[in-house]
Design a protein around this motif. Structure first.
Motif, short mmCIF file in Angstrom:
data_model
loop_
_atom_site.label_atom_id
_atom_site.label_comp_id
_atom_site.label_asym_id
_atom_site.label_seq_id
_atom_site.Cartn_x
_atom_site.Cartn_y
_atom_site.Cartn_z
N SER A 139 78.62 68.44 53.87
CA SER A 139 79.14 69.74 53.45
C SER A 139 78.71 70.82 54.43
O SER A 139 79.48 71.73 54.74
CB SER A 139 78.62 70.11 52.07
N ILE A 140 77.48 70.69 54.93
CA ILE A 140 77.00 71.71 55.87
C ILE A 140 77.87 71.72 57.12
O ILE A 140 78.23 72.77 57.64
CB ILE A 140 75.52 71.45 56.23
N ARG A 141 78.25 70.53 57.57
CA ARG A 141 79.05 70.45 58.80
C ARG A 141 80.41 71.14 58.65
O ARG A 141 81.07 71.43 59.63
CB ARG A 141 79.24 68.98 59.20
N ASN A 142 80.85 71.36 57.39
CA ASN A 142 82.10 72.08 57.18
C ASN A 142 81.94 73.58 57.31
O ASN A 142 82.89 74.29 57.60
CB ASN A 142 82.64 71.79 55.78
N THR A 143 80.72 74.05 57.04
CA THR A 143 80.59 75.49 56.82
C THR A 143 79.83 76.22 57.91
O THR A 143 79.70 77.43 57.84
CB THR A 143 79.86 75.75 55.49
N ILE A 144 79.29 75.48 58.90
CA ILE A 144 78.55 76.20 59.93
C ILE A 144 79.30 76.16 61.25
O ILE A 144 80.17 75.31 61.47
CB ILE A 144 77.13 75.62 60.14
N GLY A 145 78.96 77.11 62.11
CA GLY A 145 79.49 77.11 63.47
C GLY A 145 78.31 76.89 64.40
O GLY A 145 77.23 77.43 64.18
N TYR A 146 78.51 76.07 65.42
CA TYR A 146 77.38 75.74 66.30
C TYR A 146 77.83 75.84 67.74
O TYR A 146 78.84 75.29 68.13
CB TYR A 146 76.87 74.33 65.97
N MET A 147 77.05 76.55 68.52
CA MET A 147 77.33 76.66 69.94
C MET A 147 76.08 76.16 70.67
O MET A 147 75.07 76.84 70.72
CB MET A 147 77.61 78.12 70.28
N PRO A 148 76.13 74.93 71.20
CA PRO A 148 74.94 74.36 71.85
C PRO A 148 74.57 75.13 73.11
O PRO A 148 75.39 75.86 73.67
CB PRO A 148 75.37 72.93 72.21
N GLY A 149 73.34 74.93 73.56
CA GLY A 149 72.86 75.64 74.73
C GLY A 149 73.63 75.28 75.99
O GLY A 149 73.91 76.11 76.83
N LYS A 150 73.98 74.00 76.07
CA LYS A 150 74.74 73.55 77.23
C LYS A 150 76.22 73.78 76.94
O LYS A 150 76.67 73.55 75.82
CB LYS A 150 74.46 72.06 77.43
N PHE A 151 76.98 74.21 77.94
CA PHE A 151 78.41 74.43 77.70
C PHE A 151 79.06 73.12 77.30
O PHE A 151 79.06 72.16 78.06
CB PHE A 151 79.07 74.98 78.97
N SER A 152 79.56 73.06 76.08
CA SER A 152 80.00 71.78 75.55
C SER A 152 81.44 71.82 75.08
O SER A 152 81.76 71.37 73.99
CB SER A 152 79.11 71.36 74.39
N LEU A 153 82.31 72.37 75.92
CA LEU A 153 83.73 72.27 75.59
C LEU A 153 84.34 71.30 76.59
O LEU A 153 83.68 70.82 77.49
CB LEU A 153 84.40 73.64 75.69
N TYR A 154 85.63 71.02 76.41
CA TYR A 154 86.27 70.08 77.32
C TYR A 154 86.70 70.80 78.59
O TYR A 154 87.60 71.63 78.57
CB TYR A 154 87.44 69.40 76.63
N GLN A 155 86.03 70.46 79.68
CA GLN A 155 86.25 71.17 80.95
C GLN A 155 87.66 70.95 81.49
O GLN A 155 88.19 71.78 82.19
CB GLN A 155 85.25 70.68 82.00
N ASP A 156 88.25 69.79 81.16
CA ASP A 156 89.56 69.51 81.73
C ASP A 156 90.70 69.97 80.82
O ASP A 156 91.86 69.71 81.10
CB ASP A 156 89.70 68.01 82.07
N LEU A 157 90.35 70.62 79.71
CA LEU A 157 91.39 71.21 78.88
C LEU A 157 91.43 72.71 79.14
O LEU A 157 90.42 73.31 79.50
CB LEU A 157 91.12 70.96 77.40
N THR A 158 92.60 73.32 78.90
CA THR A 158 92.70 74.75 79.14
C THR A 158 92.04 75.50 77.99
O THR A 158 91.69 74.93 76.96
CB THR A 158 94.17 75.20 79.22
#
Lengths: 302, 368
Positions: free
Chosen positions: A75-94
């Motif tokens: 349930s917690i995973r539904n309700t929180i937003g998390y931005m890790p210290g390391k840039f963790s998005l998909y670099q090859d996506l726009t």
């Protein structure tokens, strides 16, 4: 109302059981901007990972909006937003693809919560067809913030969001956090930069896995027990050496272009000046200094 | 469902935007088929041999013409003495020598018996045996022709027929092997890397802190590679039919269905590796060493399993490509139907389910 409650959390790593988090307790109120301030390796990321259900603590308990981080992790995973210290998005996506992906992942759409991210997204929108890996540091963080916000979380965890970001972008980023606070989102942010601490409602100063002090930045500064002086001279190195030999010295350390100094008892500027002159220090300038969070931190560490 | 589709679409974008992955994905099968088809063949063709003809009579000339006419041999200039012959063998210039003694025809006609010396370089025993067999059969042919007018009183003649592959081409053997190899490499390595990459770049951290189910992460990672591998199966089959002239004897849909099953087996194997490793390099190394070698050694396409020591024969049973190899050979070359390969199919199916279950069990819902 308390949004995040942490009770006696301990986390050790490795065979030698080195404690990264040592008996940490704190609570964060709903809609509060709470800062974890401390140097690298203080245990900030471990605390974040425990609260975001990514790590299990060895001891202690924590809850988010009344949900236990171990039992109710789904349930917690539904309700929180998390931005890790390391840039963790998909670099090859726009930019747009990343945002769309995370929106869908949380079963929402960009349109649905556009209000929430509008102020931030508008700044990176001109680059929405650019791949995330090609963005500048500041823009990457803005995009990561958008992605963490897109599902309108109740609690937002930002692990060192401004590390490696230029001063202008850092300032903008904190302005955004102030705006988000008004939306009643609880924000827990960590940073190694002391100057950012003033922008939080309350801060926890943390070192070697232990919390040294929790209070509002204003109170922490007001509670500084000593009178602090700033000393300047032609030769900083000689000055620090001389200050260290002064008998009535409590603390002295370099602070920007000044040396910060406090007396053991009865502050006496004239006596200090005389002492330094006998040590052959030139162009001496002594004035009372405004206490900063960093001074409090150094005081707490001593 | 929408989540799932978006995830799959994202995976496709990853693959399509990575030129190197694309090259491996689609280049490798084509290159391997072509290499195995034309370069790495164990067929004996155009072997360099020497014919020393001391007889120079009608019989020897006729036999030499027959040898020359065969596509297996290429006759080099005759060498004079035995010393040169030995030297030529040593340097590996020639693989075989056929020597006719003086008065070969005379002996044949008057003593009803003549001898030909055949020397072969047996440092490669298989090659030497094959070459001498070819020469013997050519000489036998000639002998039969001679005896046509007055056949021998008692004769047993074996009528040999090579089933499924009458021309003894190498392709029927290696195409199923290469299919197993390519699918194994592509599927296992690509999926393993794809999932580990998320761990390594930290995106897994965000995926975990989301409502998305671990099973969905795994499935949506596998779907794009399933589709791309099916494209690979098609391209391998097209190449083998049109470039290597290897017709598909059995039901093509059955072949396709079995290939899909094998691809899924490989994907689950890749997923299993990715669950157990933390860096792309480890994942790649394990998939390369752990998949390539067993597939080459134990699928039966390079070395016959029956000749291996028992423990290795047992081990070969857990190598999925062995079963797939048997299936493809059965369907593609022998034209068998499902009733002949159901056992192998069942085994593959079992391996897949087993791998899927342990991967899901060991999928970490937290970091470390």
């Amino acid at each position: 109302m308390e949004s995040v409650v942490v009770k006696n959390i301990t986390k050790t790593y490795g065979k030698e059981k080195k404690a990264a988090v040592n008996d940490v307790s704190f609570s964060v109120n709903k809609g509060e901007l709470f800062g974890l301030i401390g140097p690298d390796g203080a245990g900030k990321t471990s605390i974040f990972r425990i609260l975001t259900t990514l790590l299990l603590a060895d001891n202690g308990s924590a809850s988010i909006d009344g949900l236990d981080v171990v039992k109710d992790f789904k349930s917690i995973r539904n309700t929180i937003g998390y931005m890790p210290g390391k840039f963790s998005l998909y670099q090859d996506l726009t930019v747009e693809e990343n945002l769309n992906f995370f929106a869908t992942l949380f079963e929402t759409t960009i349109q649905e919560n556009y209000d929430l991210i509008k102020d931030i997204y508008i700044q990176i929108e001109p680059f929405k067809t650019r791949r995330a890996g090609k963005l500048s540091g500041g823009m990457k963080q803005k995009l990561a913030l958008c992605c963490a916000l897109i599902h309108k979380p109740n609690v937002l965890f930002l692990d060192e969001p401004t590390t490696g970001v230029d001063p202008v972008s850092r300032k903008e980023f904190w302005e955004m956090l102030q705006k988000l606070k008004k939306q009643d989102i609880t924000i827990i942010v960590s940073t190694p930069y002391m100057d950012e601490a003033n922008l939080c409602d309350r801060i926890a100063l943390i070192q070697d896995g232990k919390i040294l002090s929790i209070d509002s930045p204003k109170n922490i500064i007001q509670n500084y027990p000593d009178v602090l002086f700033a000393v300047k001279a032609a030769n900083m190195y000689e000055l620090l050496k001389a200050l260290a030999e002064y008998p009535n010295r409590l603390m002295s350390y370099a602070f920007g272009e000044f040396a910060h100094f406090s007396f053991k008892e009865n502050p006496n500027k004239a006596d200090l000046l005389q002492f330094l002159e006998t040590k052959g220090i030139k162009n001496i300038e002594i004035k009372e200094a405004a206490v900063t969070i960093e001074d409090s931190f150094i005081k707490l560490l001593s | 469902m929408k989540q799932f589709l978006t995830f799959v679409k994202k995976e496709f974008l990853h693959v399509l935007r990575d030129k190197k992955t694309l090259l491996i994905l689609f280049g490798m099968p084509v290159v391997q088929i072509l290499i195995f088809g034309f370069a790495l063949t164990n067929e004996v063709k155009n072997s360099q041999i020497v014919v020393v003809d001391y007889a120079k009579d009608i019989a020897s000339q006729e036999i030499i013409t027959k040898i020359e006419a065969s596509r297996y041999f290429e006759i080099r200039k005759s060498l004079a003495g035995s010393k040169e012959l030995e030297a030529a063998f040593r340097t590996g210039e020639i693989k075989m020598a056929v020597i006719f003694p003086e008065g070969f025809n005379n002996q044949l006609l008057h003593q009803n018996k003549a001898q030909i010396q055949v020397l072969a370089d047996a440092s490669d025993p298989n090659n030497a045996t094959t070459l001498t067999n070819y020469v013997s059969s050519i000489i036998n042919d000639y002998q039969t022709e001679l005896n046509q007018e007055n056949p021998l009183p008692l004769q047993i003649k074996p009528e040999v027929k090579m089933l499924y592959n009458p021309q003894l081409k190498g392709a029927p053997n290696f195409v199923p092997g290469v299919m197993a190899l390519v699918l194994m490499l592509v599927c296992v390595m690509m999926t393993a890397i794809a999932i580990v990459k998320e761990k390594e770049t930290g995106t897994m951290e965000i995926l975990l802190v989301s409502p998305f189910k671990p099973l969905m992460v795994i499935l949506s990672k596998a779907v794009p590679y399933l589709l791309l591998s099916m494209v690979n199966v098609i391209s391998i089959l097209l190449l083998s039919v049109f470039v290597l002239d290897l017709p598909i004897e059995g039901n093509i849909f059955l072949l396709f269905a079995e290939s899909t099953l094998f691809i899924i087996t490989c994907l689950t194997l890749g997923i299993f590796i990715s669950v157990k490793t933390d860096s792309q390099q480890t994942a790649m190394l394990i998939s390369l060493l752990g998949m390539l070698l067993p597939t080459l050694l134990f699928s039966g396409f390079m070395f016959p399993i029956e000749n291996m020591p028992l423990p290795l024969q047992w081990f070969s049973n857990v190598v999925p490509s062995k079963w797939y190899y048997i299936i493809v050979k059965g369907i593609m070359i022998k034209g068998l139907g499902f009733s002949y390969v159901w056992k192998e199919t069942l085994i593959l199916f079992g391996i897949t389910i087993f791998l899927l279950i342990i991967s899901l069990k060991s999928f970490k819902i937290r970091l470390s």
